[in-house]
Each structure stands twice: as C-alpha cells, then as structure tokens.
Enzyme design. Structure first.
Site, PDB file in Angstrom:
ATOM      1  CD  GLU A 173      35.947 -13.151 -11.925  1.00 41.81           C
ATOM      2  OE1 GLU A 173      36.774 -14.003 -12.109  1.00 41.81           O
ATOM      3  OE2 GLU A 173      34.753 -13.050 -12.091  1.00 41.81           O
ATOM      4  CE  LYS A 224      33.095 -21.401 -16.169  1.00 44.91           C
ATOM      5  NZ  LYS A 224      33.667 -20.758 -15.351  1.00 44.91           N
TER       6      LYS A 224
END
Length: 424
Positions: A224, A179
């Site tokens: 977040e 990723k």
C-alpha cells in the site's frame, strides 16, 4: 504541546556528495547487518546505512516539527549532486508512529545512500565517507535461515481477538461507526539472531510488487502506497478488501468473488473516500477510477485503487510539503476506520495492541520535497533487547457483516507473508 524531540548529540552538517554509478547494483545485497534502511520495489528505490543524524519526536505537532527540522537541516547542507533525480542528494528515511501524537516517530539521515531508478543508479555520501570505498568490497553472503522458530500469542489469543471483532461488529450495527481496523500481534523467537538482510532479501523475492522497507528495526513488504510526491504530482494506492489465494479454478473463483463482494467493495469505497477527502484541499485535480482493480500477491488478493492528483501552486495547499500531506491523509480508513476519531477510540478500547509504528507511514523524503511513503504493513519489529525475537503485525477492516472467524483467517494469511521470510 509537542513532546521534546530527541536528536543525535552534536550532529554536524557534513557535505553531501552524489555521484552516478556505471552499474546498477543489487540494492538489498549492499546492506550491512546493523542499521539497514530500505525502500525498494522490483529492484528500484533506495537503501542506506550509517547515521549522519537522527530525530525522534512525538506529540500533537510531531510531523510539523519533523518537517521543520528536515527543512532547516537540508537547507544548511553543502550539496554536490551530479544526478539530480528524486532520491539523490540529501535524504531522510522515516517511520512514523500509527498515532504520531502518542507514539514515537523516527527519522534517520544515512551516511550512505545507494539509489536506482529507471536505469539510473547513484551513490550519495555524507561527511568523510569516500564514495570510492563504499562499493569496493563484494556483497556479504546471506546467513542461513533459523533452524527453529517458536511462535506465541501477542496481546490477545485468537479467541479473545475474535471477541473483539464481534464487539466491533455490534458497534457498527448500533450505528457508532462504519468501519474499524483491528490488528493482532504475534511473537516469534528464533534459535539465532534474526538478520534483517536475509529477511529483506526473502520479502523482496517473494513480494516483488510490494515496497520492501526497513527503518530502525521495523521491516516488511507493504503493498500500500500512502502517498508519493514528485514535483507537483501526487499518487497513492489504496487497498481494502482481501481474499485468500486458492489452487487452480478455486483461485479464479475467489478472485471473482472478491470483485463481486458487496461487503469488500463497501469497505474499499470507505478507504478511497477518506483519502480523497483529505487530499482534495491540496489539489487542483484528482483522478479516481470508477471501481477497484485486483492486486494479486502470492498469499492474498486485494481490491486496489490508484489515485493521482496535481498539487495546487498557490495558497496553503500549494505550500504544503510531503510530511504535511502525509499528516493530512493518515490514518486513512484502510488502517484506521470511519469516522476516523470514533474508529481510533474503538481501536484503543478493543484492540489491546500497542501498534507503535505498525500501520504508520514509512518511506523517504529528499531535500527537494520529493518522496514516497507507504503504510507499514506485513511487517515485524525486531527485538531491541533480544536479537533472536520479533513482533509480527497483521490487521483487517471490520465492517457490517464481518465474520470473526473469517477475519481471523485473514490475519493469518497476512502473517504468512512475514513467516515465509523467516522460514525460507
């Protein structure tokens, strides 16, 4: 070797006084036009202004140097704290570069902090500031929104950025990495100077479940939570995997599709695992839910996992302060990639954006070692030379099966969070 830190010249160590407030003020409406500092969610948190001290630091040991600076400075302060809760007493606001070794991280000690938590409100002042004078006036009315905004591509136009995404997907297919997070920037110019008070007020109203932050001209609303430390209790909220919102039944279909998406769930697992691996040496226990939940925001949905833990009481892990813990977990796969070193190299090769403090840790730390750090997402850096300009940032995780056009649309949805604050 760590680059030399830049601190405020002739910075003194003024007395710090914290007093309880009888009423709970609207924190964001207290902020002045210049030097706004913020960490607010659902009306609770901290705001500050003025500058009692400042540290700018970069280099391989930047966060260790900042931790030592704050420990020495806060230990030397005479403190009268009648409240004694996380965030009272001496506080430093921080905005850390995405790459602390290469970028400049900023730490600001305000002259005034106003906090609110669980029904308790307080005021902290440093030096000659009289607490009775701070809240004496009425809140300043917010200026009107700009009447004209012009947007322009940043480092890459959309087609070039889609090409970078396609290149990243090929690298993932070749087995180089699992990723990588690629970001875009967008430039905006207004017909009047952009006022951070209005932007923060609009972000908080539209995204009450996010942390509305501002440090040294970088401001936004992040969903977040990188890491919170309260005594020995640690907690984090990991987000990875995103879907747009829809209307009516289509909205529920999109939500169900996100929860069922193998691609998004695989991306999410990478982000959670990277945080857990980094925290594990510091903890006696970590609690991780079996699967993600949905976090619903006005413009997008995310897969979300709340991780909690208990920090060790002895050994190197027990002695670690919050900045050391932040240094250990950042960058997670949510903003960097997996494996981290390879992902960082791919970002430098393909992204074309100087992230600065975008996607870096942002938050606050008190003299007890308690604090909260999020990731600087859904944000903009206000122009230093031209107050009518700003640079917006948005990014998304690229994994096997990522479609460049879909990823471009995701960044546009994330840009919309800040664009709404500009235009409202």
């Amino acid at each position: 070797m760590t680059a030399a830190a830049v601190t405020s010249p002739d910075a003194a160590a003024p007395a710090v006084v914290t007093v309880a407030l009888p009423d709970s003020p609207d924190l964001l409406r207290l902020l002045p036009r210049d030097g706004a500092l913020s960490w607010v969610r659902r009306g609770e948190g901290l705001v500050g202004w003025g500058e009692a001290d400042r540290l700018e630091v970069s280099g391989p040991g930047a966060l260790a140097e900042a931790a030592a600076w704050w420990a020495d400075r806060s230990a030397a302060l005479p403190v009268d704290d009648a409240v004694g809760v996380p965030g009272s007493g001496p506080v430093v606001f921080a905005s850390v570069a995405f790459d602390p070794a290469a970028g400049t991280s900023v730490f600001v000690v305000p002259e005034v902090v106003v906090g609110r938590r669980g029904g308790t409100a307080w005021l902290t002042t440093a030096g000659d500031v009289d607490p009775r004078d701070v809240l004496a006036g009425d809140p300043t009315a917010l200026p009107p929104a700009p009447t004209r905004l012009r947007y322009a591509d940043g480092a890459m136009d959309p087609a070039s950025w889609c090409g970078a995404v396609a290149a990243a997907v090929r690298r993932i297919g070749d087995g180089d990495l699992a990723k990588v997070v690629l970001a875009r920037d967008l430039l905006v110019t207004a017909d009047v100077p952009l006022d951070p008070r209005r932007l923060l007020d609009r972000l908080a109203a539209r995204f009450p479940d996010c942390w509305t932050f501002a440090v040294d001209g970088l401001l936004g609303a992040t969903p977040e939570l990188l890491l919170r430390r309260t005594g020995r209790r640690l907690s984090a909220r990991v987000l990875a995997g995103t879907a747009p919102r829809g209307a009516g039944a289509d909205d529920e279909r999109l939500a169900a599709a996100l929860l069922a998406s193998e691609k998004d769930r695989a991306e999410h697992v990478l982000a959670v695992d990277s945080l857990v691996r980094a925290l594990d040496p510091y903890c006696t226990a970590l609690s991780v839910p079996e699967g993600p939940a949905l976090l619903t925001l006005p413009n997008v949905r995310h897969l979300a996992t709340d991780v909690t833990g208990t920090q060790r009481r002895s050994g190197p892990g027990g002695r670690a302060g919050l900045l050391e813990l932040v240094d250990a977990v950042h960058p997670t796969a949510a903003v960097g990639g997996t494996p981290p070193d390879v992902a960082t190299a791919v970002i430098a090769e393909l992204e074309g954006v100087d992230r600065g403090r975008y996607a870096g840790p942002v938050g606050w730390l008190d003299a007890r070692g308690d604090g909260e750090f999020g990731l600087a997402l859904r944000c903009a850096q206000l122009g230093e030379d031209d107050p009518c300009t700003a640079r917006l940032f948005a990014g998304c995780g690229i994994v096997a099966g990522s479609d460049p056009a879909a990823e471009l649309a995701e960044t546009q949805s994330k840009f919309a969070a800040f664009q709404a604050a500009l235009e409202d």
